[in-house]
Design an enzyme around this catalytic site. Sequence first.
Site, mmCIF file in Angstrom:
data_model
loop_
_atom_site.group_PDB
_atom_site.id
_atom_site.type_symbol
_atom_site.label_atom_id
_atom_site.label_comp_id
_atom_site.label_asym_id
_atom_site.label_seq_id
_atom_site.Cartn_x
_atom_site.Cartn_y
_atom_site.Cartn_z
ATOM 1 N N GLY A 1 8.358 7.073 31.805
ATOM 2 C CA GLY A 1 9.051 6.841 30.543
ATOM 3 C C GLY A 1 10.532 6.586 30.746
ATOM 4 O O GLY A 1 11.279 6.381 29.796
ATOM 5 N N THR A 2 10.947 6.561 32.007
ATOM 6 C CA THR A 2 12.363 6.426 32.335
ATOM 7 C C THR A 2 12.844 4.982 32.328
ATOM 8 O O THR A 2 14.036 4.731 32.271
ATOM 9 C CB THR A 2 12.619 6.971 33.743
ATOM 10 O OG1 THR A 2 11.743 6.258 34.641
ATOM 11 C CG2 THR A 2 12.319 8.445 33.830
ATOM 12 N N PRO B 1 21.455 -0.591 33.119
ATOM 13 C CA PRO B 1 22.295 0.128 32.149
ATOM 14 C C PRO B 1 21.556 0.639 30.903
ATOM 15 O O PRO B 1 21.780 1.775 30.491
ATOM 16 C CB PRO B 1 23.361 -0.913 31.775
ATOM 17 C CG PRO B 1 23.441 -1.799 32.967
ATOM 18 C CD PRO B 1 22.055 -1.867 33.531
ATOM 19 N N GLN C 1 18.445 7.588 29.636
ATOM 20 C CA GLN C 1 18.215 8.794 30.440
ATOM 21 C C GLN C 1 19.326 9.825 30.225
ATOM 22 O O GLN C 1 19.068 11.019 30.095
ATOM 23 C CB GLN C 1 18.181 8.438 31.927
ATOM 24 C CG GLN C 1 16.850 7.939 32.404
ATOM 25 C CD GLN C 1 15.891 9.099 32.584
ATOM 26 O OE1 GLN C 1 15.456 9.733 31.631
ATOM 27 N NE2 GLN C 1 15.567 9.407 33.802
ATOM 28 N N GLY D 1 14.106 9.149 42.259
ATOM 29 C CA GLY D 1 13.189 8.023 42.178
ATOM 30 C C GLY D 1 13.885 6.700 42.449
ATOM 31 O O GLY D 1 13.536 5.967 43.390
ATOM 32 N N ILE E 1 25.093 1.971 38.579
ATOM 33 C CA ILE E 1 24.090 2.088 37.525
ATOM 34 C C ILE E 1 23.210 0.836 37.600
ATOM 35 O O ILE E 1 23.651 -0.280 37.322
ATOM 36 C CB ILE E 1 24.764 2.230 36.146
ATOM 37 C CG1 ILE E 1 25.619 3.506 36.113
ATOM 38 C CG2 ILE E 1 23.709 2.236 35.040
ATOM 39 C CD1 ILE E 1 24.876 4.811 36.375
ATOM 40 N N LYS F 1 23.044 6.917 42.596
ATOM 41 C CA LYS F 1 22.958 8.365 42.845
ATOM 42 C C LYS F 1 21.857 9.025 42.024
ATOM 43 O O LYS F 1 21.521 10.176 42.278
ATOM 44 C CB LYS F 1 24.284 9.025 42.502
ATOM 45 C CG LYS F 1 25.355 8.871 43.577
ATOM 46 C CD LYS F 1 26.594 9.664 43.157
ATOM 47 C CE LYS F 1 27.642 9.699 44.246
ATOM 48 N NZ LYS F 1 28.863 10.391 43.780
ATOM 49 N N GLU G 1 18.860 13.779 35.827
ATOM 50 C CA GLU G 1 19.110 15.190 35.547
ATOM 51 C C GLU G 1 20.553 15.535 35.231
ATOM 52 O O GLU G 1 20.814 16.498 34.495
ATOM 53 C CB GLU G 1 18.585 16.032 36.716
ATOM 54 C CG GLU G 1 17.071 16.050 36.683
ATOM 55 C CD GLU G 1 16.400 16.432 37.994
ATOM 56 O OE1 GLU G 1 15.900 17.540 38.081
ATOM 57 O OE2 GLU G 1 16.383 15.595 38.908
HETATM 58 MO MO1 MOS Z 1 12.716 16.930 38.043
HETATM 59 S S1 MOS Z 1 12.849 18.913 37.477
HETATM 60 O O1 MOS Z 1 13.204 17.015 39.635
HETATM 61 O O2 MOS Z 1 11.214 16.291 37.863
#
Ligand code: MOS
Length: 702
Positions: free
Chosen positions: A452-453, A579, A585, A494, A576, A648, A652
């Site tokens: 979903g990212t 974008p 995210q 990822g 990035i 990078k 998160e």
């Molecule tokens: Mo994330 S908590 O590294 O999927």
Amino acid sequence: MTARVDGPDKVTGRARYAFEHPADGAAYAWAVPSVIARGTIHAVDASAALALPGVLAVITPDNAPRLPGAAADPELALFQSRAVAYRGQFVAAVVADTLETAREAAGLVRIGYEQAAHDVTLTADHPGLYKPDFVNPRYETDTAVGDFDGAFAAAAVRVDATYRTPAEHNHPMEPHATVAVWHGDTLTLYDATQGPPRVAGQVAAVFGLEPGQVRVIADHVGGGFGAKGMPRANVILAAMAARVTGRPVKCAVTRPQMFAVTGHRAPSIQRVRLGAAPDGRLAAIGHDVVDQTSTLKEFTEQSAVASRHMYAAPHRRTTHRVVRLDVPTPSWMRAPGECPGMFALESAMDELAVACGIDPVELRLRNEPAVHPETGQPFSSRGLAACLREGAARFGWAGRDPAPGVRRDGPWLTGTGVAASTYPARAMASQARVSVSAAGRYQVSIAAVDIGTGARTALLAVAAEALRVPGDAIDLRIGDSALPPAMIAGGSMGTASWTWAVIKACRSLRDQVRARDGAVPPGGLAVHADTAADIGAQPEHARYSFGAQFAEVRVDAGTGEVRVSRLLGVFAAGRIVSPAQARSQLIGGMTMGLSMALHEESAMDPEFGDYPNHDLAGYHIAAHADVPGIEAAWIEEDEPELGPAGAKGIGEVGIVGTAAAIASAVYHATGIRVRDLPIRLDKLLRAAPEAISRGGPGSPGG
Ligand code: MOS
């Protein structure tokens, strides 16, 4: 702006999620959860369940197939023992022709328990606390530099405060689900996962199969946040039930079941001590963390780890202690460690700014380290100061009156707060295959997954750029463990990991095509790339993304209700890559941080040893009306060491620091420092009834 390539499939419903995969003759598995938190199963009576028409099997510890490799992960050792380690643990299951029948029959399975006393309560002085060998994913448990105790005792200005974060649960839109299909001794799983290769490998190990005998397909996944970073009991249950019945089996985890079997962020109790000179320069930083794990597995959240690299100070210490309780095993939840840890550290930094009478942006700038303050390693790049400056300018921070509890807008007390963000920037070895046909169509294959990212969109853009062909000349294949193995969609790794392999393969293929003057042989050309050697050759540098978050809150002077009116995050996360997807995210992370600050709490009932608020009616998450104005931006940053994309990772860092910025804004608005999340109105009312006064002068008459 690049449109999301899977957008049309998603809005028209063509995109298939795990449970939707058609399987001829599929049966349905429904788990029976334990109703005790600790003890032993002494009897199972499945007769009433088996008597229900349509029931194919009731699987219990008495009749479950043995799992030869189950010892490696007790959470996956489904029905292999009669011991109960936590309430909600799957202790039996029904397989039936329909979902409804399976569910009804599961309620008819009678289980007799020998109940033992349980302990589910984390305290700072729990006698069972111990020092684990390391904290996740493999950091040192404790660190010490200089003489922390001496320097802290001698400091002119001291902050010594204890912060608490509650247990929290990931709630991706799509709960965990699996469809299992056996063909002889090979198993195909359609699974809601962040890592098809990882699930394939672990499931093969549990069932005693060769790695190639299990294939995991995850075309589309509706979020994960870490909860889907590893196989859960539902995967084993689906595969086992399919084995037992000889039919394909679908198994979906319900929202209430997610509170037991898909992991949680452990609650934490964190003592932070900061000792500084009157000008705010830190002499001593101490961060001592206490948290919980289960009796089944050790999982220790690395909450003090970010305190090792954020600020300069000659004397420092960090510690982690953990206790095994009769609770489900904690697990990965967006920015594990950094997220709860930075709530504590960044709240303490705000308390220090108040104590020193220094602006909190300036305080952070004054304590910027030139190198990693514990290891001495250079930073590959460090954008915190730039983010703080850029954020302050955009937010309109200059001239902020630091006095707490003095700004009023009708019924609202208003305030602003700031906090820093950080997250490790890493990549893991991955492989990719790129081919071109004589007709000029390209195929890029990698066992990445789009949870979903926007990973599909980002990978396609990167491949098109590296091949120098339009995106519509490329067929991108992901979401299948049969493709070249790749890092999971986790750890914010990822994009960096996958693009590294994809770009390497694309460049190599392009070189080959050019060497042939563009003539592709009739059979096409193909290149396979592996980044293991490249990643092994990385220099020994400290690599992190950083950010600065600014919050503006309004607190109802009558009721203590907190509204976040503005949230701005400025991040430095390398290049990035995509974008539109990155913005989404970062905003998603900040929204989750806001949710952590104000809403999220898995409340533990000590008597029953369970989370009574185990649904989305009782476990509150921020919804659209809670997030009126969130803005995410980034500064240009050159990151030379994380592969050819220079990315990078941004999955998160957006959640890190948000809660501290909001808590500090609430302090600025009210004069009340809430050190235990979430910041509920009752905590404000209890803390200082004179500041938040029911029916007081100027209040709305609450
Ligand atoms: Mo994330 S908590 O590294 O999927």
